[in-house]
Design a protein around this motif. Structure first.
Motif, PDB file in Angstrom:
ATOM      1  N   LEU A  88      -7.721   5.211  -0.484  1.00 15.34           N
ATOM      2  CA  LEU A  88      -7.705   6.553  -0.847  1.00 15.34           C
ATOM      3  C   LEU A  88      -8.897   7.292  -0.600  1.00 15.34           C
ATOM      4  O   LEU A  88      -9.219   8.511  -1.021  1.00 15.34           O
ATOM      5  CB  LEU A  88      -7.693   6.405  -2.538  1.00 15.34           C
ATOM      6  CG  LEU A  88      -6.528   6.594  -3.168  1.00 15.34           C
ATOM      7  CD1 LEU A  88      -5.451   5.109  -2.863  1.00 15.34           C
ATOM      8  CD2 LEU A  88      -6.584   6.375  -4.779  1.00 15.34           C
ATOM      9  N   ASP A 117       1.709   0.785  -4.338  1.00 14.25           N
ATOM     10  CA  ASP A 117       0.561   1.243  -4.799  1.00 14.25           C
ATOM     11  C   ASP A 117      -0.464   0.545  -5.199  1.00 14.25           C
ATOM     12  O   ASP A 117      -0.707   0.787  -6.537  1.00 14.25           O
ATOM     13  CB  ASP A 117       0.839   2.918  -5.486  1.00 14.25           C
ATOM     14  CG  ASP A 117      -0.403   3.721  -5.620  1.00 14.25           C
ATOM     15  OD1 ASP A 117      -1.446   3.325  -5.035  1.00 14.25           O
ATOM     16  OD2 ASP A 117      -0.467   4.750  -6.357  1.00 14.25           O
ATOM     17  N   GLN A 171       1.382   6.904   3.380  1.00 19.31           N
ATOM     18  CA  GLN A 171       1.538   7.365   1.981  1.00 19.31           C
ATOM     19  C   GLN A 171      -0.192   7.175   1.339  1.00 19.31           C
ATOM     20  O   GLN A 171      -0.542   7.899   0.550  1.00 19.31           O
ATOM     21  CB  GLN A 171       2.397   6.296   1.314  1.00 19.31           C
ATOM     22  CG  GLN A 171       3.773   6.706   1.193  1.00 19.31           C
ATOM     23  CD  GLN A 171       4.739   5.788   0.720  1.00 19.31           C
ATOM     24  OE1 GLN A 171       5.155   4.781   1.128  1.00 19.31           O
ATOM     25  NE2 GLN A 171       4.812   6.070  -0.723  1.00 19.31           N
ATOM     26  N   GLN A 172      -0.779   6.115   2.057  1.00 22.45           N
ATOM     27  CA  GLN A 172      -2.211   6.355   1.421  1.00 22.45           C
ATOM     28  C   GLN A 172      -3.078   7.415   1.901  1.00 22.45           C
ATOM     29  O   GLN A 172      -3.852   7.786   1.038  1.00 22.45           O
ATOM     30  CB  GLN A 172      -2.986   4.842   2.190  1.00 22.45           C
ATOM     31  CG  GLN A 172      -2.573   3.460   1.379  1.00 22.45           C
ATOM     32  CD  GLN A 172      -3.140   3.505   0.032  1.00 22.45           C
ATOM     33  OE1 GLN A 172      -2.625   4.055  -0.816  1.00 22.45           O
ATOM     34  NE2 GLN A 172      -4.092   2.511  -0.015  1.00 22.45           N
ATOM     35  N   ARG A 193      -2.342  10.153  -0.382  1.00 26.55           N
ATOM     36  CA  ARG A 193      -2.858   9.785  -1.478  1.00 26.55           C
ATOM     37  C   ARG A 193      -4.447  10.450  -1.537  1.00 26.55           C
ATOM     38  O   ARG A 193      -5.346  10.920  -2.227  1.00 26.55           O
ATOM     39  CB  ARG A 193      -2.867   8.473  -2.009  1.00 26.55           C
ATOM     40  CG  ARG A 193      -1.503   8.204  -2.566  1.00 26.55           C
ATOM     41  CD  ARG A 193      -1.314   6.564  -2.961  1.00 26.55           C
ATOM     42  NE  ARG A 193       0.149   6.413  -3.214  1.00 26.55           N
ATOM     43  CZ  ARG A 193       0.740   5.249  -2.675  1.00 26.55           C
ATOM     44  NH1 ARG A 193      -0.113   4.487  -1.778  1.00 26.55           N
ATOM     45  NH2 ARG A 193       1.884   4.926  -2.930  1.00 26.55           N
ATOM     46  N   TYR A 238       0.742  -1.325  -0.158  1.00 28.38           N
ATOM     47  CA  TYR A 238       0.148   0.054  -0.060  1.00 28.38           C
ATOM     48  C   TYR A 238       0.875   1.196   0.020  1.00 28.38           C
ATOM     49  O   TYR A 238       0.321   2.417   0.002  1.00 28.38           O
ATOM     50  CB  TYR A 238      -1.028  -0.066   1.301  1.00 28.38           C
ATOM     51  CG  TYR A 238      -1.921  -1.167   1.092  1.00 28.38           C
ATOM     52  CD1 TYR A 238      -2.986  -0.934   0.140  1.00 28.38           C
ATOM     53  CD2 TYR A 238      -1.849  -2.380   1.784  1.00 28.38           C
ATOM     54  CE1 TYR A 238      -3.975  -1.935   0.253  1.00 28.38           C
ATOM     55  CE2 TYR A 238      -2.731  -3.328   1.661  1.00 28.38           C
ATOM     56  CZ  TYR A 238      -3.807  -3.226   0.938  1.00 28.38           C
ATOM     57  OH  TYR A 238      -4.774  -4.188   0.734  1.00 28.38           O
ATOM     58  N   GLY A 239       2.207   0.976  -0.077  1.00 30.16           N
ATOM     59  CA  GLY A 239       3.049   2.250  -0.214  1.00 30.16           C
ATOM     60  C   GLY A 239       3.706   2.297  -1.570  1.00 30.16           C
ATOM     61  O   GLY A 239       3.054   2.667  -2.411  1.00 30.16           O
ATOM     62  N   SER A 253      -3.669   0.651  -5.323  1.00 29.55           N
ATOM     63  CA  SER A 253      -4.499   1.571  -5.872  1.00 29.55           C
ATOM     64  C   SER A 253      -4.436   1.760  -7.411  1.00 29.55           C
ATOM     65  O   SER A 253      -5.603   2.083  -8.190  1.00 29.55           O
ATOM     66  CB  SER A 253      -5.015   2.722  -5.367  1.00 29.55           C
ATOM     67  OG  SER A 253      -3.945   3.677  -5.277  1.00 29.55           O
ATOM     68  N   ALA A 254      -3.156   1.696  -7.976  1.00 31.62           N
ATOM     69  CA  ALA A 254      -2.716   1.954  -9.408  1.00 31.62           C
ATOM     70  C   ALA A 254      -2.742   0.784 -10.272  1.00 31.62           C
ATOM     71  O   ALA A 254      -2.519   1.076 -11.376  1.00 31.62           O
ATOM     72  CB  ALA A 254      -1.514   2.830  -9.342  1.00 31.62           C
ATOM     73  N   GLY A 267      -9.466   3.423  -8.553  1.00 30.32           N
ATOM     74  CA  GLY A 267      -8.819   3.760  -7.177  1.00 30.32           C
ATOM     75  C   GLY A 267      -9.222   2.975  -6.030  1.00 30.32           C
ATOM     76  O   GLY A 267      -8.881   3.111  -4.955  1.00 30.32           O
ATOM     77  N   HIS A 325      -1.344   3.488   6.863  1.00 28.41           N
ATOM     78  CA  HIS A 325      -0.048   3.869   5.830  1.00 28.41           C
ATOM     79  C   HIS A 325      -0.155   5.365   5.478  1.00 28.41           C
ATOM     80  O   HIS A 325      -1.108   5.794   5.086  1.00 28.41           O
ATOM     81  CB  HIS A 325      -0.510   3.066   4.784  1.00 28.41           C
ATOM     82  CG  HIS A 325       1.096   2.906   4.089  1.00 28.41           C
ATOM     83  ND1 HIS A 325       1.951   3.768   3.630  1.00 28.41           N
ATOM     84  CD2 HIS A 325       1.735   1.692   3.753  1.00 28.41           C
ATOM     85  CE1 HIS A 325       2.939   3.447   3.069  1.00 28.41           C
ATOM     86  NE2 HIS A 325       2.994   2.008   2.947  1.00 28.41           N
TER      87      HIS A 325
END
Length: 277
Positions: free
Chosen positions: A85, A25, A109-110, A113, A21-22, A27-28, A35, A107
């Motif tokens: 996200l 990613d 980074q999440q 985003r 999840y970092g 979601s990508a 997303g 996370h």
């Protein structure tokens, strides 16, 4: 009694979760179109015709709708655990009429985003949407702060379901609802952890944790929640998920084994609900 939590340090993130999840990613990744990061609820999609990206996004949104229907956030304060996200938080705000939604994710980074993906909504309605860093087992939230708590396809990562259940009970107001959708092993399935590790890389790597659904329901009851109920929604998840995977993965590759695990009655997808008395 309502109180504010003590200041907490950054939560510890398991390595497989940190990477997925970092830097990676999830979601990508194309299989998670739009997303959202979930397998989808495909009841309203015609699986007998070629699937479009619009069908995929609809399935992901519909899984949130299935959970939010059970959580009943209208007119109250809602919190999503494992918000990713934050697209589910935005859907809840736009379609269900809560007074506010808080998205929690472990996370950082999440969360960054999520703030970028929802920048316009955060600017327009700053009192109704927020994102905070925290672990499911130690929520940085006040006692009795929320009318409902929901989680969509995140509980398979939670290391300690009993601690999560206690935190859910703590942050809910009396009468508050819990709704958790995720995949768990079928109660009574023999050697479930070994079988899933052999079928699915996500279990072999430790990203997903193999536990029977009763582990969650028992934890919710032990935390003092009542009217604990479990519903299998696998028939609305697994066939559609496999049809979508077939666009990108050949038969025999490990992601296609989610359907096999369900057909072998080792794994299923559940919606678990409970109420704080």
């Amino acid at each position: 009694m309502t109180g504010e939590p003590a200041e907490q340090s950054a939560p510890v993130v398991r390595p497989a979760v940190w990477e997925t999840y970092g830097p990676a990613d999830l979601s990508a990744v194309p299989v998670f179109a739009g997303g959202f990061i979930n397998f989808g609820y495909w009841q309203s999609v015609d699986l007998d015709r070629p699937l479009s990206q619009g069908d995929r996004v609809r399935s992901e949104q519909d899984l949130y709708r299935r959970v939010l229907d059970a959580a009943a956030p209208a007119g109250g304060r809602a919190v999503e655990i494992g918000c990713g996200l934050g697209l589910g938080c935005a859907l809840a705000l736009e379609e269900y009429g809560p007074t506010g939604v808080t998205g929690v994710d472990i996370h950082p980074q999440q969360l960054q985003r999520a703030r970028e993906a929802n920048g316009r909504l955060l600017a327009a309605q700053p009192d109704r949407l927020r994102f905070v860093l925290g672990a499911a087992e130690s929520l940085p939230l006040g006692d009795a702060e929320f009318d409902c708590l929901y989680s969509v396809e995140a509980a398979q990562h939670f290391p300690d379901l009993a601690a999560f259940a206690r935190e859910a009970a703590r942050v809910l107001r009396p009468g508050g609802r819990v709704a958790v959708a995720s995949f768990f092993t079928v109660d009574g399935a023999p050697a479930h952890a070994e079988r899933l590790a052999g079928l699915l890389d996500s279990f072999a790597s430790g990203l997903d944790i193999a536990r029977p659904v009763a582990r969650l329901t028992d934890a919710l009851a032990a935390a003092g929640l009542v009217d604990v109920r479990t519903a299998s929604i696998g028939p609305q998840v697994w066939p559609g998920w496999d049809r979508w995977l077939a666009r990108l993965w050949e038969p025999g590759t490990w992601p296609r084994n989610f359907l096999a695990a369900w057909q072998q009655q080792v794994l299923d997808y559940y919606l678990v609900t409970a109420t704080r008395p």
